[in-house]
Write a protein that holds these residues in place. Structure first.
Motif, PDB file in Angstrom:
ATOM      1  N   MET A   1      27.966  25.583  41.580  1.00 19.05           N
ATOM      2  CA  MET A   1      28.959  26.449  40.965  1.00 19.05           C
ATOM      3  C   MET A   1      30.186  25.608  40.631  1.00 19.05           C
ATOM      4  SD  MET A   1      30.655  30.018  42.417  1.00 19.05           S
ATOM      5  CE  MET A   1      29.164  30.518  43.170  1.00 19.05           C
ATOM      6  N   GLN A   2      30.690  25.731  39.416  1.00 18.46           N
ATOM      7  CA  GLN A   2      31.846  24.964  38.962  1.00 18.46           C
ATOM      8  C   GLN A   2      33.175  25.636  39.284  1.00 18.46           C
ATOM      9  OE1 GLN A   2      31.955  21.888  37.549  1.00 18.46           O
ATOM     10  NE2 GLN A   2      29.807  21.804  38.110  1.00 18.46           N
ATOM     11  N   LEU A   3      33.204  26.963  39.273  1.00 19.95           N
ATOM     12  CA  LEU A   3      34.427  27.682  39.601  1.00 19.95           C
ATOM     13  C   LEU A   3      34.072  29.095  40.004  1.00 19.95           C
ATOM     14  CD1 LEU A   3      35.646  29.804  37.156  1.00 19.95           C
ATOM     15  CD2 LEU A   3      35.594  27.634  35.972  1.00 19.95           C
ATOM     16  N   LEU A   4      34.966  29.694  40.756  1.00 24.50           N
ATOM     17  CA  LEU A   4      34.829  31.096  41.109  1.00 24.50           C
ATOM     18  C   LEU A   4      36.106  31.788  40.670  1.00 24.50           C
ATOM     19  CD1 LEU A   4      33.251  33.401  42.393  1.00 24.50           C
ATOM     20  CD2 LEU A   4      34.222  32.752  44.603  1.00 24.50           C
ATOM     21  N   ASP A   5      36.037  32.515  39.576  1.00 22.57           N
ATOM     22  CA  ASP A   5      37.183  33.218  39.013  1.00 22.57           C
ATOM     23  C   ASP A   5      36.868  34.710  39.018  1.00 22.57           C
ATOM     24  OD1 ASP A   5      39.315  34.271  37.624  1.00 22.57           O
ATOM     25  OD2 ASP A   5      39.133  32.935  35.908  1.00 22.57           O
ATOM     26  N   LEU A   6      37.444  35.416  39.972  1.00 30.04           N
ATOM     27  CA  LEU A   6      37.305  36.871  40.068  1.00 30.04           C
ATOM     28  C   LEU A   6      38.660  37.533  39.855  1.00 30.04           C
ATOM     29  CD1 LEU A   6      34.964  36.989  43.203  1.00 30.04           C
ATOM     30  CD2 LEU A   6      34.312  37.248  40.808  1.00 30.04           C
ATOM     31  N   SER A   7      39.535  36.867  39.146  1.00 29.68           N
ATOM     32  CA  SER A   7      40.893  37.362  38.940  1.00 29.68           C
ATOM     33  C   SER A   7      40.913  38.615  38.071  1.00 29.68           C
ATOM     34  CB  SER A   7      41.756  36.275  38.300  1.00 29.68           C
ATOM     35  OG  SER A   7      41.265  35.940  37.019  1.00 29.68           O
ATOM     36  N   ASN A   8      42.015  39.349  38.164  1.00 28.49           N
ATOM     37  CA  ASN A   8      42.280  40.513  37.314  1.00 28.49           C
ATOM     38  C   ASN A   8      41.205  41.589  37.412  1.00 28.49           C
ATOM     39  OD1 ASN A   8      44.780  39.492  36.005  1.00 28.49           O
ATOM     40  ND2 ASN A   8      43.375  37.905  35.333  1.00 28.49           N
ATOM     41  N   ASN A   9      40.886  41.959  38.645  1.00 27.41           N
ATOM     42  CA  ASN A   9      39.956  43.046  38.915  1.00 27.41           C
ATOM     43  C   ASN A   9      40.620  44.001  39.906  1.00 27.41           C
ATOM     44  OD1 ASN A   9      37.238  42.547  37.582  1.00 27.41           O
ATOM     45  ND2 ASN A   9      37.655  40.544  38.480  1.00 27.41           N
ATOM     46  N   ASN A  10      39.855  44.871  40.475  1.00 25.09           N
ATOM     47  CA  ASN A  10      40.347  45.775  41.515  1.00 25.09           C
ATOM     48  C   ASN A  10      39.596  45.531  42.820  1.00 25.09           C
ATOM     49  OD1 ASN A  10      42.396  47.361  40.191  1.00 25.09           O
ATOM     50  ND2 ASN A  10      40.750  48.198  38.943  1.00 25.09           N
ATOM     51  N   LEU A  11      39.267  44.271  43.089  1.00 20.96           N
ATOM     52  CA  LEU A  11      38.554  43.924  44.308  1.00 20.96           C
ATOM     53  C   LEU A  11      39.475  44.114  45.509  1.00 20.96           C
ATOM     54  CD1 LEU A  11      36.810  40.709  42.985  1.00 20.96           C
ATOM     55  CD2 LEU A  11      35.797  42.980  43.269  1.00 20.96           C
TER      56      LEU A  11
END
Length: 182
Positions: A1-11
């Motif tokens: 995996m190169q990056l983990l971008d879960l930004s701008n959600n409602n997590l």
């Protein structure tokens, strides 16, 4: 995996502790910003990790900073602004030799800013945002003398902000009371 971008959600909830194992140790980018994560930031940063960018800003984290952040030897950007992190000034982050952006704005950092002579002391840090916290006491002049990247600004742009075809670093800093996105 190169990056983990879960930004701008409602997590929401806590950061899963499984992020500190296996292929995630090779992950250069962890961006969980602009969500509803809460609780303490767990000690999920093992020795030998490859993180260069950690963005956990605009969540609901509280408690102290995890000391395992000092294991992120390649870290260039640490963006933890707009949370409820309750801790003293993390002078031990000065030991990170690659750190160029440190944003701790709008948290609950408190007490005096203490200088430690045995560390790099943020010498490669051109962006350092501690605004909107509860810090008190005197500003150690020793820190200002160690801010070498802030002293020589000739020819400096925003070249320290990484960008590739999938991900671009950006941070919000406060200058003279105005929020500016870089």
């Amino acid at each position: 995996m190169q990056l983990l971008d879960l930004s701008n959600n409602n997590l929401s909830g806590a950061i899963p502790e499984c992020l500190n194992s296996g292929d995630h140790m090779k992950l250069p980018v962890l961006d969980l910003s602009n969500n509803k994560f809460n609780g303490n930031i767990p000690n999920i940063f093992p020795k030998g990790n490859a993180l260069r960018t950690i963005q956990l800003n605009n969540n609901d984290f509280d408690g102290p900073l995890p000391k395992s952040l000092v294991n992120c030897h390649y870290l260039e950007v640490l963006e933890l602004g707009n949370n409820k992190i309750n801790d003293t000034f993390p002078h031990w982050l000065g030991a990170l030799p690659q750190l160029q952006v440190l944003v701790l704005r709008a948290n609950k950092f408190h007490g005096q800013i203490i200088y430690s002579e045995n560390e790099f002391n943020f010498s490669s840090l051109p962006i350092f945002d501690l605004s909107h916290n509860e810090l008190s006491g005197f500003l150690p002049t020793s820190y200002f003398k160690s801010f070498k990247s802030m002293m020589n600004l000739s020819g400096v742009g925003v070249g320290y902000m990484r960008s590739d075809e999938y991900y671009q670093d950006s941070v919000v800093v406060t200058m003279k009371g105005v929020d500016i996105q870089l």
